[in-house]
Design a protein around this motif. Structure first.
Motif, PDB file in Angstrom:
ATOM      1  N   LEU A 250      -9.704  73.689 -16.413  1.00  0.00           N
ATOM      2  CA  LEU A 250      -8.673  73.418 -16.417  1.00  0.00           C
ATOM      3  C   LEU A 250      -8.106  72.234 -17.721  1.00  0.00           C
ATOM      4  CD1 LEU A 250      -5.574  72.823 -14.804  1.00  0.00           C
ATOM      5  CD2 LEU A 250      -5.959  70.812 -14.216  1.00  0.00           C
ATOM      6  N   LEU A 251      -8.992  71.098 -17.844  1.00  0.00           N
ATOM      7  CA  LEU A 251      -9.071  70.036 -19.455  1.00  0.00           C
ATOM      8  C   LEU A 251     -10.037  70.748 -20.097  1.00  0.00           C
ATOM      9  CD1 LEU A 251     -10.595  67.344 -17.408  1.00  0.00           C
ATOM     10  CD2 LEU A 251      -8.141  67.211 -17.183  1.00  0.00           C
ATOM     11  N   THR A 252     -10.485  71.944 -20.480  1.00  0.00           N
ATOM     12  CA  THR A 252     -10.876  72.147 -21.486  1.00  0.00           C
ATOM     13  C   THR A 252     -10.185  73.368 -21.885  1.00  0.00           C
ATOM     14  OG1 THR A 252     -12.539  72.906 -20.144  1.00  0.00           O
ATOM     15  CG2 THR A 252     -12.493  71.143 -21.302  1.00  0.00           C
ATOM     16  N   ASP A 253      -9.734  74.890 -20.834  1.00  0.00           N
ATOM     17  CA  ASP A 253      -9.719  76.366 -21.341  1.00  0.00           C
ATOM     18  C   ASP A 253      -8.170  76.227 -21.254  1.00  0.00           C
ATOM     19  OD1 ASP A 253     -11.659  76.865 -21.673  1.00  0.00           O
ATOM     20  OD2 ASP A 253     -13.253  77.496 -19.486  1.00  0.00           O
ATOM     21  N   ALA A 254      -7.034  76.058 -20.273  1.00  0.00           N
ATOM     22  CA  ALA A 254      -5.543  76.004 -19.756  1.00  0.00           C
ATOM     23  C   ALA A 254      -5.443  76.034 -21.538  1.00  0.00           C
ATOM     24  CB  ALA A 254      -5.214  74.972 -18.876  1.00  0.00           C
ATOM     25  N   GLU A 255      -3.672  77.275 -21.604  1.00  0.00           N
ATOM     26  CA  GLU A 255      -3.581  77.286 -22.302  1.00  0.00           C
ATOM     27  C   GLU A 255      -2.640  75.742 -22.986  1.00  0.00           C
ATOM     28  OE1 GLU A 255      -1.030  80.789 -22.585  1.00  0.00           O
ATOM     29  OE2 GLU A 255      -2.713  81.890 -22.115  1.00  0.00           O
ATOM     30  N   TRP A 256      -2.189  75.258 -22.061  1.00  0.00           N
ATOM     31  CA  TRP A 256      -1.148  74.369 -22.755  1.00  0.00           C
ATOM     32  C   TRP A 256      -2.186  73.026 -23.531  1.00  0.00           C
ATOM     33  CZ3 TRP A 256      -2.769  69.430 -20.808  1.00  0.00           C
ATOM     34  CH2 TRP A 256      -3.986  70.028 -19.235  1.00  0.00           C
ATOM     35  N   THR A 257      -3.414  72.664 -23.420  1.00  0.00           N
ATOM     36  CA  THR A 257      -4.483  71.888 -23.858  1.00  0.00           C
ATOM     37  C   THR A 257      -3.808  72.532 -25.463  1.00  0.00           C
ATOM     38  OG1 THR A 257      -6.277  72.972 -23.915  1.00  0.00           O
ATOM     39  CG2 THR A 257      -5.759  71.294 -22.035  1.00  0.00           C
ATOM     40  N   GLU A 258      -3.958  73.021 -26.196  1.00  0.00           N
ATOM     41  CA  GLU A 258      -3.987  73.357 -27.627  1.00  0.00           C
ATOM     42  C   GLU A 258      -2.434  72.418 -28.352  1.00  0.00           C
ATOM     43  OE1 GLU A 258      -1.895  77.351 -29.416  1.00  0.00           O
ATOM     44  OE2 GLU A 258      -2.145  77.836 -26.821  1.00  0.00           O
ATOM     45  N   HIS A 259      -1.704  72.008 -27.223  1.00  0.00           N
ATOM     46  CA  HIS A 259      -1.060  71.425 -27.960  1.00  0.00           C
ATOM     47  C   HIS A 259      -0.713  69.523 -28.104  1.00  0.00           C
ATOM     48  CE1 HIS A 259       1.814  74.998 -27.792  1.00  0.00           C
ATOM     49  NE2 HIS A 259       1.444  75.072 -27.027  1.00  0.00           N
ATOM     50  N   VAL A 260      -2.443  68.842 -26.706  1.00  0.00           N
ATOM     51  CA  VAL A 260      -2.072  68.496 -26.162  1.00  0.00           C
ATOM     52  C   VAL A 260      -3.543  67.279 -27.424  1.00  0.00           C
ATOM     53  CG1 VAL A 260      -3.586  66.849 -25.020  1.00  0.00           C
ATOM     54  CG2 VAL A 260      -2.047  68.936 -24.235  1.00  0.00           C
ATOM     55  N   GLU A 261      -2.365  66.254 -28.243  1.00  0.00           N
ATOM     56  CA  GLU A 261      -3.477  65.689 -28.918  1.00  0.00           C
ATOM     57  C   GLU A 261      -4.598  64.556 -28.679  1.00  0.00           C
ATOM     58  OE1 GLU A 261       0.202  63.787 -31.568  1.00  0.00           O
ATOM     59  OE2 GLU A 261       0.056  65.303 -32.889  1.00  0.00           O
ATOM     60  N   ALA A 262      -4.044  63.750 -27.687  1.00  0.00           N
ATOM     61  CA  ALA A 262      -5.033  63.135 -26.142  1.00  0.00           C
ATOM     62  C   ALA A 262      -4.657  63.162 -25.500  1.00  0.00           C
ATOM     63  CB  ALA A 262      -5.061  61.470 -27.279  1.00  0.00           C
ATOM     64  N   MET A 263      -5.809  63.228 -24.473  1.00  0.00           N
ATOM     65  CA  MET A 263      -5.847  62.927 -23.452  1.00  0.00           C
ATOM     66  C   MET A 263      -6.542  62.282 -22.467  1.00  0.00           C
ATOM     67  SD  MET A 263      -7.105  66.112 -20.415  1.00  0.00           S
ATOM     68  CE  MET A 263      -6.139  67.349 -21.266  1.00  0.00           C
TER      69      MET A 263
ATOM     70  N   VAL B 236       6.401  68.331 -25.912  1.00  0.00           N
ATOM     71  CA  VAL B 236       6.572  68.684 -24.907  1.00  0.00           C
ATOM     72  C   VAL B 236       6.922  69.364 -23.962  1.00  0.00           C
ATOM     73  CG1 VAL B 236       7.570  66.060 -23.363  1.00  0.00           C
ATOM     74  CG2 VAL B 236       6.668  65.791 -25.750  1.00  0.00           C
ATOM     75  N   GLU B 237       7.874  70.000 -24.001  1.00  0.00           N
ATOM     76  CA  GLU B 237       8.614  71.298 -22.920  1.00  0.00           C
ATOM     77  C   GLU B 237       8.002  72.197 -22.853  1.00  0.00           C
ATOM     78  OE1 GLU B 237      10.960  70.039 -21.163  1.00  0.00           O
ATOM     79  OE2 GLU B 237      12.602  68.537 -22.071  1.00  0.00           O
ATOM     80  N   THR B 238       7.075  73.196 -23.772  1.00  0.00           N
ATOM     81  CA  THR B 238       6.472  74.356 -23.751  1.00  0.00           C
ATOM     82  C   THR B 238       5.190  73.188 -22.772  1.00  0.00           C
ATOM     83  OG1 THR B 238       6.719  74.212 -25.606  1.00  0.00           O
ATOM     84  CG2 THR B 238       4.743  75.249 -24.655  1.00  0.00           C
ATOM     85  N   VAL B 239       4.834  72.169 -22.591  1.00  0.00           N
ATOM     86  CA  VAL B 239       3.181  72.077 -21.788  1.00  0.00           C
ATOM     87  C   VAL B 239       4.074  71.492 -20.041  1.00  0.00           C
ATOM     88  CG1 VAL B 239       1.816  69.541 -21.757  1.00  0.00           C
ATOM     89  CG2 VAL B 239       1.733  70.745 -23.618  1.00  0.00           C
ATOM     90  N   ALA B 240       5.274  70.391 -20.619  1.00  0.00           N
ATOM     91  CA  ALA B 240       5.917  70.810 -18.948  1.00  0.00           C
ATOM     92  C   ALA B 240       6.364  71.890 -18.275  1.00  0.00           C
ATOM     93  CB  ALA B 240       8.075  70.217 -19.421  1.00  0.00           C
ATOM     94  N   ALA B 241       6.230  72.795 -19.001  1.00  0.00           N
ATOM     95  CA  ALA B 241       6.818  73.835 -18.369  1.00  0.00           C
ATOM     96  C   ALA B 241       5.798  74.792 -17.470  1.00  0.00           C
ATOM     97  CB  ALA B 241       7.542  75.299 -19.067  1.00  0.00           C
ATOM     98  N   ALA B 242       4.206  74.231 -18.245  1.00  0.00           N
ATOM     99  CA  ALA B 242       3.482  75.553 -18.374  1.00  0.00           C
ATOM    100  C   ALA B 242       2.772  74.199 -16.856  1.00  0.00           C
ATOM    101  CB  ALA B 242       2.083  74.886 -19.443  1.00  0.00           C
ATOM    102  N   LEU B 243       2.893  72.823 -16.794  1.00  0.00           N
ATOM    103  CA  LEU B 243       2.361  71.853 -15.730  1.00  0.00           C
ATOM    104  C   LEU B 243       3.105  72.461 -15.037  1.00  0.00           C
ATOM    105  CD1 LEU B 243       2.224  68.675 -17.402  1.00  0.00           C
ATOM    106  CD2 LEU B 243      -0.256  70.097 -16.763  1.00  0.00           C
ATOM    107  N   THR B 244       4.065  72.713 -14.370  1.00  0.00           N
ATOM    108  CA  THR B 244       5.071  73.335 -13.289  1.00  0.00           C
ATOM    109  C   THR B 244       4.577  74.475 -12.889  1.00  0.00           C
ATOM    110  OG1 THR B 244       7.072  71.969 -14.156  1.00  0.00           O
ATOM    111  CG2 THR B 244       7.396  74.097 -12.884  1.00  0.00           C
ATOM    112  N   ALA B 245       4.216  74.998 -13.674  1.00  0.00           N
ATOM    113  CA  ALA B 245       4.106  76.990 -13.004  1.00  0.00           C
ATOM    114  C   ALA B 245       2.603  76.284 -12.301  1.00  0.00           C
ATOM    115  CB  ALA B 245       3.940  77.746 -13.825  1.00  0.00           C
ATOM    116  N   SER B 246       1.773  75.545 -12.702  1.00  0.00           N
ATOM    117  CA  SER B 246       0.271  75.970 -12.327  1.00  0.00           C
ATOM    118  C   SER B 246       0.099  75.041 -11.244  1.00  0.00           C
ATOM    119  CB  SER B 246      -0.248  74.204 -13.289  1.00  0.00           C
ATOM    120  OG  SER B 246      -1.108  74.286 -12.624  1.00  0.00           O
TER     121      SER B 246
END
Length: 326
Positions: free
Chosen positions: A293-306, A253-263
């Motif tokens: 964004l929904l398919t290629d962003a690096e943080w999407t690999e951590h997402v189980e469902a969107m 969760v924190e990894t994805v949060a950091a990536a979203l903050t930087a976008s």
């Protein structure tokens, strides 16, 4: 598309106001290396047109307004707009979006602990047209209008405009503070117009211009009050709006949060309780950019469902009602 220097300058002025909503036009002109008269003329026109407005927002927890929640509503098809308008007009509501998809309305709401059971278990569900309510308490805001950087200004321009240390935690879950009568009056003045002069604010609060300046700066420095540029992202060249609800494995969760903050495309994001761990509002130039964004962003690999929805309309933003509801 042919370059449009005037539109480009407007975007840069708005980006400057996002960094410091009270910055004098001459300071913005110096940072952008544009003549004072040009920035004053175009900046004033932007404010008068309603394309951007500067408004204060006080920390809900420390000022006693309560805790933040992200609330989604499903509505009867024939009542979606009036139902969402009713939600937007509620005093607890800070932001309201009309959405495509299963839930047609999302609201950012603040409510004190003593009112939460009544609000979430009785009042909202009894609103005409509401068929389902889903409440997600906010654990922390990852990104807000106060911290959003759409990447329009270069580093030197941004540093020339930035005031104080960036706010990294908001709201602060600490003991409420007691605001004096004068502070409350200053806050009301800034909520209505964040660019009011200290002389005007002092008259409203019954204090001197110097005292108004000192108290306002103290509230801003402490993070008790933030100034937000409430802007239509289309002015920034970002017409595509989407709301994402992400289910993420807890360790990530924190990894994805950091990536979203930087976008630069993430305008708002909150870490919440419930089925989804993060809710995010993203703004992009095209739907193709949204697809990437929904398919290629690096943080999407951590997402189980969107769960993704288009934001069809904004009825309230940072406590400012849309013109259609005023």
């Amino acid at each position: 598309m042919a370059p449009n220097p005037a539109a480009d300058l407007d975007r840069r002025i708005v980006a400057a106001l996002m960094l410091d909503g009270r910055a004098p036009w001459r300071k913005i002109a110096a940072a952008l290396n544009v003549p004072d008269r040009t920035v004053t003329r175009r900046g004033t026109a932007l404010l008068e047109s309603g394309a951007v407005g500067i408004h204060a927002l006080a920390d809900p927890h420390r000022t006693g307004r309560g805790d933040p929640f992200v609330v989604t509503f499903s509505c009867a098809p024939a009542t979606v707009w009036p139902t969402c308008a009713t939600i937007a007009r509620r005093p607890e509501t800070v932001t309201t979006y009309l959405l495509s998809g299963r839930a047609q309305c999302l609201a950012d709401m603040w409510c004190p602990e003593t009112r939460q059971a009544d609000l979430f278990l009785h009042e909202l569900g009894a609103t005409t047209g509401v068929t389902q309510v889903e409440v997600a308490p906010v654990l922390r805001y990852i990104q807000t209008l106060t911290t959003w950087d759409p990447g329009i200004l270069d580093r030197d321009e941004a540093e020339a405009l930035r005031v104080g240390a960036p706010i990294t935690t908001w709201p602060v879950f600490s003991e409420p503070v007691k605001l004096h009568r004068e502070d409350k009056a200053l806050l009301r003045g800034l909520v209505e117009d964040g660019r009011r002069t200290f002389e005007e604010l002092g008259r409203m609060a019954g204090v001197s211009e110097q005292t108004a300046a000192r108290r306002v700066e103290a509230m801003r420095t402490s993070g008790l009050v933030t100034l937000r540029a409430v802007v239509d992202p289309r002015v920034l060249g970002l017409p595509v709006a989407a709301l994402l609800r992400l289910r993420i494995r807890p360790p990530a969760v924190e990894t994805v949060a950091a990536a979203l903050t930087a976008s630069p495309h993430v305008r708002y994001a909150a870490m919440v309780m419930g089925e989804h761990q993060i809710v995010a509002d993203v703004r992009l130039p095209t739907k193709d950019a949204l697809r990437h964004l929904l398919t290629d962003a690096e943080w999407t690999e951590h997402v189980e469902a969107m769960e993704s929805s288009l934001i069809l309309d904004v009825l309230k933003q940072s406590e400012v009602l849309a013109a259609s509801l005023q």
